[in-house]
Design a protein around this motif. Structure first.
Motif, short mmCIF file in Angstrom:
data_model
loop_
_atom_site.label_atom_id
_atom_site.label_comp_id
_atom_site.label_asym_id
_atom_site.label_seq_id
_atom_site.Cartn_x
_atom_site.Cartn_y
_atom_site.Cartn_z
N ALA A 328 -5.13 0.74 -15.38
CA ALA A 328 -4.18 -0.07 -16.13
C ALA A 328 -2.78 0.06 -15.54
O ALA A 328 -2.05 -0.93 -15.43
CB ALA A 328 -4.18 0.35 -17.60
N LEU A 329 -2.40 1.27 -15.15
CA LEU A 329 -1.11 1.48 -14.49
C LEU A 329 -1.05 0.67 -13.19
O LEU A 329 -0.07 -0.05 -12.94
CB LEU A 329 -0.91 2.97 -14.21
CG LEU A 329 0.45 3.44 -13.67
CD1 LEU A 329 0.65 4.93 -13.95
CD2 LEU A 329 0.61 3.19 -12.18
N LEU A 330 -2.09 0.80 -12.37
CA LEU A 330 -2.10 0.12 -11.07
C LEU A 330 -2.06 -1.39 -11.22
O LEU A 330 -1.41 -2.10 -10.43
CB LEU A 330 -3.35 0.54 -10.29
CG LEU A 330 -3.44 2.02 -9.88
CD1 LEU A 330 -4.81 2.31 -9.27
CD2 LEU A 330 -2.33 2.37 -8.90
N ASP A 331 -2.74 -1.90 -12.23
CA ASP A 331 -2.78 -3.36 -12.42
C ASP A 331 -1.51 -3.90 -13.04
O ASP A 331 -1.26 -5.11 -12.99
CB ASP A 331 -3.98 -3.72 -13.31
CG ASP A 331 -5.32 -3.58 -12.59
OD1 ASP A 331 -5.31 -3.61 -11.34
OD2 ASP A 331 -6.34 -3.43 -13.27
N THR A 332 -0.69 -3.03 -13.63
CA THR A 332 0.51 -3.48 -14.32
C THR A 332 1.73 -3.53 -13.40
O THR A 332 2.56 -4.45 -13.50
CB THR A 332 0.81 -2.57 -15.53
OG1 THR A 332 -0.29 -2.63 -16.44
CG2 THR A 332 2.09 -3.00 -16.24
N VAL A 333 1.87 -2.55 -12.51
CA VAL A 333 3.05 -2.53 -11.64
C VAL A 333 3.03 -3.75 -10.72
O VAL A 333 1.98 -4.21 -10.28
CB VAL A 333 3.13 -1.23 -10.83
CG1 VAL A 333 3.36 -0.04 -11.73
CG2 VAL A 333 1.88 -1.02 -9.97
N LYS A 334 4.21 -4.27 -10.43
CA LYS A 334 4.34 -5.46 -9.59
C LYS A 334 5.08 -5.18 -8.29
O LYS A 334 4.79 -5.78 -7.26
CB LYS A 334 5.06 -6.58 -10.36
CG LYS A 334 4.37 -6.99 -11.65
CD LYS A 334 2.93 -7.43 -11.41
CE LYS A 334 2.24 -7.82 -12.72
NZ LYS A 334 0.78 -8.09 -12.52
N LEU A 335 6.07 -4.30 -8.34
CA LEU A 335 6.83 -4.01 -7.12
C LEU A 335 6.09 -3.05 -6.20
O LEU A 335 6.32 -3.03 -4.99
CB LEU A 335 8.20 -3.42 -7.48
CG LEU A 335 9.17 -4.37 -8.19
CD1 LEU A 335 10.48 -3.66 -8.51
CD2 LEU A 335 9.43 -5.61 -7.35
N PHE A 336 5.22 -2.22 -6.77
CA PHE A 336 4.39 -1.32 -5.97
C PHE A 336 3.09 -2.03 -5.61
O PHE A 336 2.26 -2.29 -6.48
CB PHE A 336 4.08 -0.04 -6.75
CG PHE A 336 5.22 0.93 -6.83
CD1 PHE A 336 5.35 1.95 -5.89
CD2 PHE A 336 6.17 0.81 -7.83
CE1 PHE A 336 6.41 2.84 -5.96
CE2 PHE A 336 7.24 1.70 -7.91
CZ PHE A 336 7.37 2.72 -6.96
N GLY A 337 2.94 -2.36 -4.36
CA GLY A 337 1.70 -2.98 -3.92
C GLY A 337 0.61 -1.94 -3.74
O GLY A 337 0.88 -0.77 -3.46
N MET A 338 -0.63 -2.35 -3.91
CA MET A 338 -1.75 -1.46 -3.66
C MET A 338 -2.28 -1.74 -2.27
O MET A 338 -2.87 -2.80 -2.01
CB MET A 338 -2.85 -1.67 -4.72
CG MET A 338 -2.52 -1.10 -6.07
SD MET A 338 -3.88 -1.32 -7.25
CE MET A 338 -3.71 -3.06 -7.64
N GLY A 339 -2.06 -0.83 -1.36
CA GLY A 339 -2.51 -1.03 0.01
C GLY A 339 -2.37 0.24 0.82
O GLY A 339 -1.51 1.07 0.55
N TYR A 340 -3.24 0.37 1.82
CA TYR A 340 -3.20 1.55 2.68
C TYR A 340 -2.15 1.35 3.77
O TYR A 340 -1.64 0.25 3.97
CB TYR A 340 -4.59 1.81 3.26
CG TYR A 340 -5.58 2.14 2.17
CD1 TYR A 340 -5.65 3.43 1.64
CD2 TYR A 340 -6.41 1.17 1.62
CE1 TYR A 340 -6.53 3.74 0.62
CE2 TYR A 340 -7.29 1.46 0.59
CZ TYR A 340 -7.35 2.75 0.10
OH TYR A 340 -8.21 3.05 -0.92
#
Length: 397
Positions: A328-340
């Motif tokens: 839920a945290l990961l899906d909510t943040v917008k400025l922090f991208g999820m990527g290696y």
């Protein structure tokens, strides 16, 4: 690859060397930047020159004016212990090229247990098939590493701080033991770069970087560098030629362009990263912040002694919570991208778990873990973004 004494005074500050090294405006017809040379064939003016392989450049894979400019700048940054710099098409290629250069069948390699996971994969895969034995060691072992040496131990690979868990290794202590045992010391210096950690000055023989990260700085190239002292450089140079390792001219140019602004960018990553780490240390959702520049971090004394700054990469251990809360945290943040990867201008966040592949140490942080890269955005905006993420985390916990 290049080896030279350089034309830039080592008395100049690193910021000045980054801007001025590797530049020859006369040869560049007055332009500030060198040309991007796309070339394979180099023509010789006479048969005598051809037979003698005479000339500044002989073949595109062995170097061009573009690669020479980048290598000279990297040498100036690494300091007077650097005898040469090799370029590779990725950070992992720099690591694999280095290990293949210094090891042979029957050799023994020591690797810190918190090393970059693809490094472990290479050691456990290709090196093992080629008859090289790898032993992993506790990154906090210091001079105690002496007990792990064998008669055939050829090299020690360190990484400080570790890729995800950020333990600090006492590199000078390990280097003293390794050299007394006749072994080389190899350092993955991607996190701090030679701007904040001149590892060749601390007993390291070969310093590698995934220049994909902070050297490039804009998340648009894959690149690796291998810097070596006078003892190690000849074998590195020879094996770069034997393996045919080279980097494309456009990526070389982008790496050089990134180097020119490395200091201003990395200092900002350092300031913003430390600001965010201190803020996160006060959050009720965070159990622990893994950042060696924090005074509370166990590795802080080594960092303060050996490093002059920090980057924007660190990790946090959350309070115990179910996976859906972390998601839920990961899906909510917008400025922090999820990527290696990391090291670009943008902020990133990923979950990680070292427990599956640690062998010399046990990874049991006591809660979910996240690795963050703090980019060049406003930290006020990044904090607000994480506050929204923590609200979602708490609602789902």
């Amino acid at each position: 690859m290049v080896s030279s004494d350089g034309s830039t005074s080592q008395a100049q500050q690193a910021e000045t060397r980054l801007v001025t090294s590797g530049r020859d405006t006369k040869a560049q017809k007055g332009f500030v930047n060198p040309p991007v040379v796309h070339g394979s064939t180099v023509l010789y003016p006479t048969a005598e020159d051809l037979h003698a392989h005479r000339g500044e450049f002989q073949y595109g894979r062995h170097g061009t004016p573009t690669t020479r400019a980048l290598q000279e700048t990297l040498m100036a940054l690494e300091g007077p212990q650097c005898a040469g710099v090799g370029l590779a098409p990725s950070g992992l290629a720099a690591i694999s090229t280095t290990l293949l250069a210094v090891l042979k069948a029957g050799d023994h390699l020591l690797v810190c247990d918190n090393a970059y996971r693809p490094t472990r994969n290479f050691c456990n895969g290709l090196l093992k098939r080629y008859g090289v034995e790898t032993t992993y060691f506790d990154p906090l072992i210091g001079a105690g590493i002496d007990a792990l040496f064998k008669p055939n131990t050829r090299a020690v690979l360190v990484e400080a701080p570790g890729s995800q868990s950020f333990e600090m290794t006492d590199i000078p202590a390990i280097a003293a033991v390794a050299h007394a045992r006749g072994a080389l010391v190899i350092d993955d210096n991607t996190w701090a770069t030679p701007l904040f950690h001149r590892s060749l000055d601390q007993g390291v023989d070969i310093s590698m970087q995934a220049a994909t990260k902070y050297v490039g700085g804009h998340s648009d190239i894959m690149f690796g560098t291998i810097s070596a002292n006078a003892e190690a450089w000849p074998v590195i140079a020879e094996n770069i030629r034997l393996l045919g390792v080279c980097a494309g001219p456009d990526d070389v140019f982008l790496a050089l362009r990134g180097l020119r602004t490395l200091s201003v960018r990395l200092h900002q990553h350092y300031r913003s990263g430390l600001d965010m780490a201190r803020w996160l240390a006060g959050r009720p959702e965070v159990q622990r912040v893994l950042h060696p520049a924090l005074e509370s971090d166990p590795g802080h004394p080594i960092w303060k002694r050996d490093f002059t700054g920090a980057s924007g990469l660190f990790s946090i251990v959350l309070k115990p919570a179910p996976q859906q809360a972390v998601d839920a945290l990961l899906d909510t943040v917008k400025l922090f991208g999820m990527g290696y990867s990391w090291g670009g201008f943008e902020s990133l966040i990923i979950p990680f778990d070292c427990s599956a592949y640690r062998t010399a140490t046990k990874w049991a942080p006591g809660g979910p873990t996240l690795r963050l890269h703090i980019g060049l955005e406003s930290t006020a905006d990044l904090k607000a973004d994480l506050e929204r993420g923590f609200a979602a985390f708490n609602a789902a916990a």
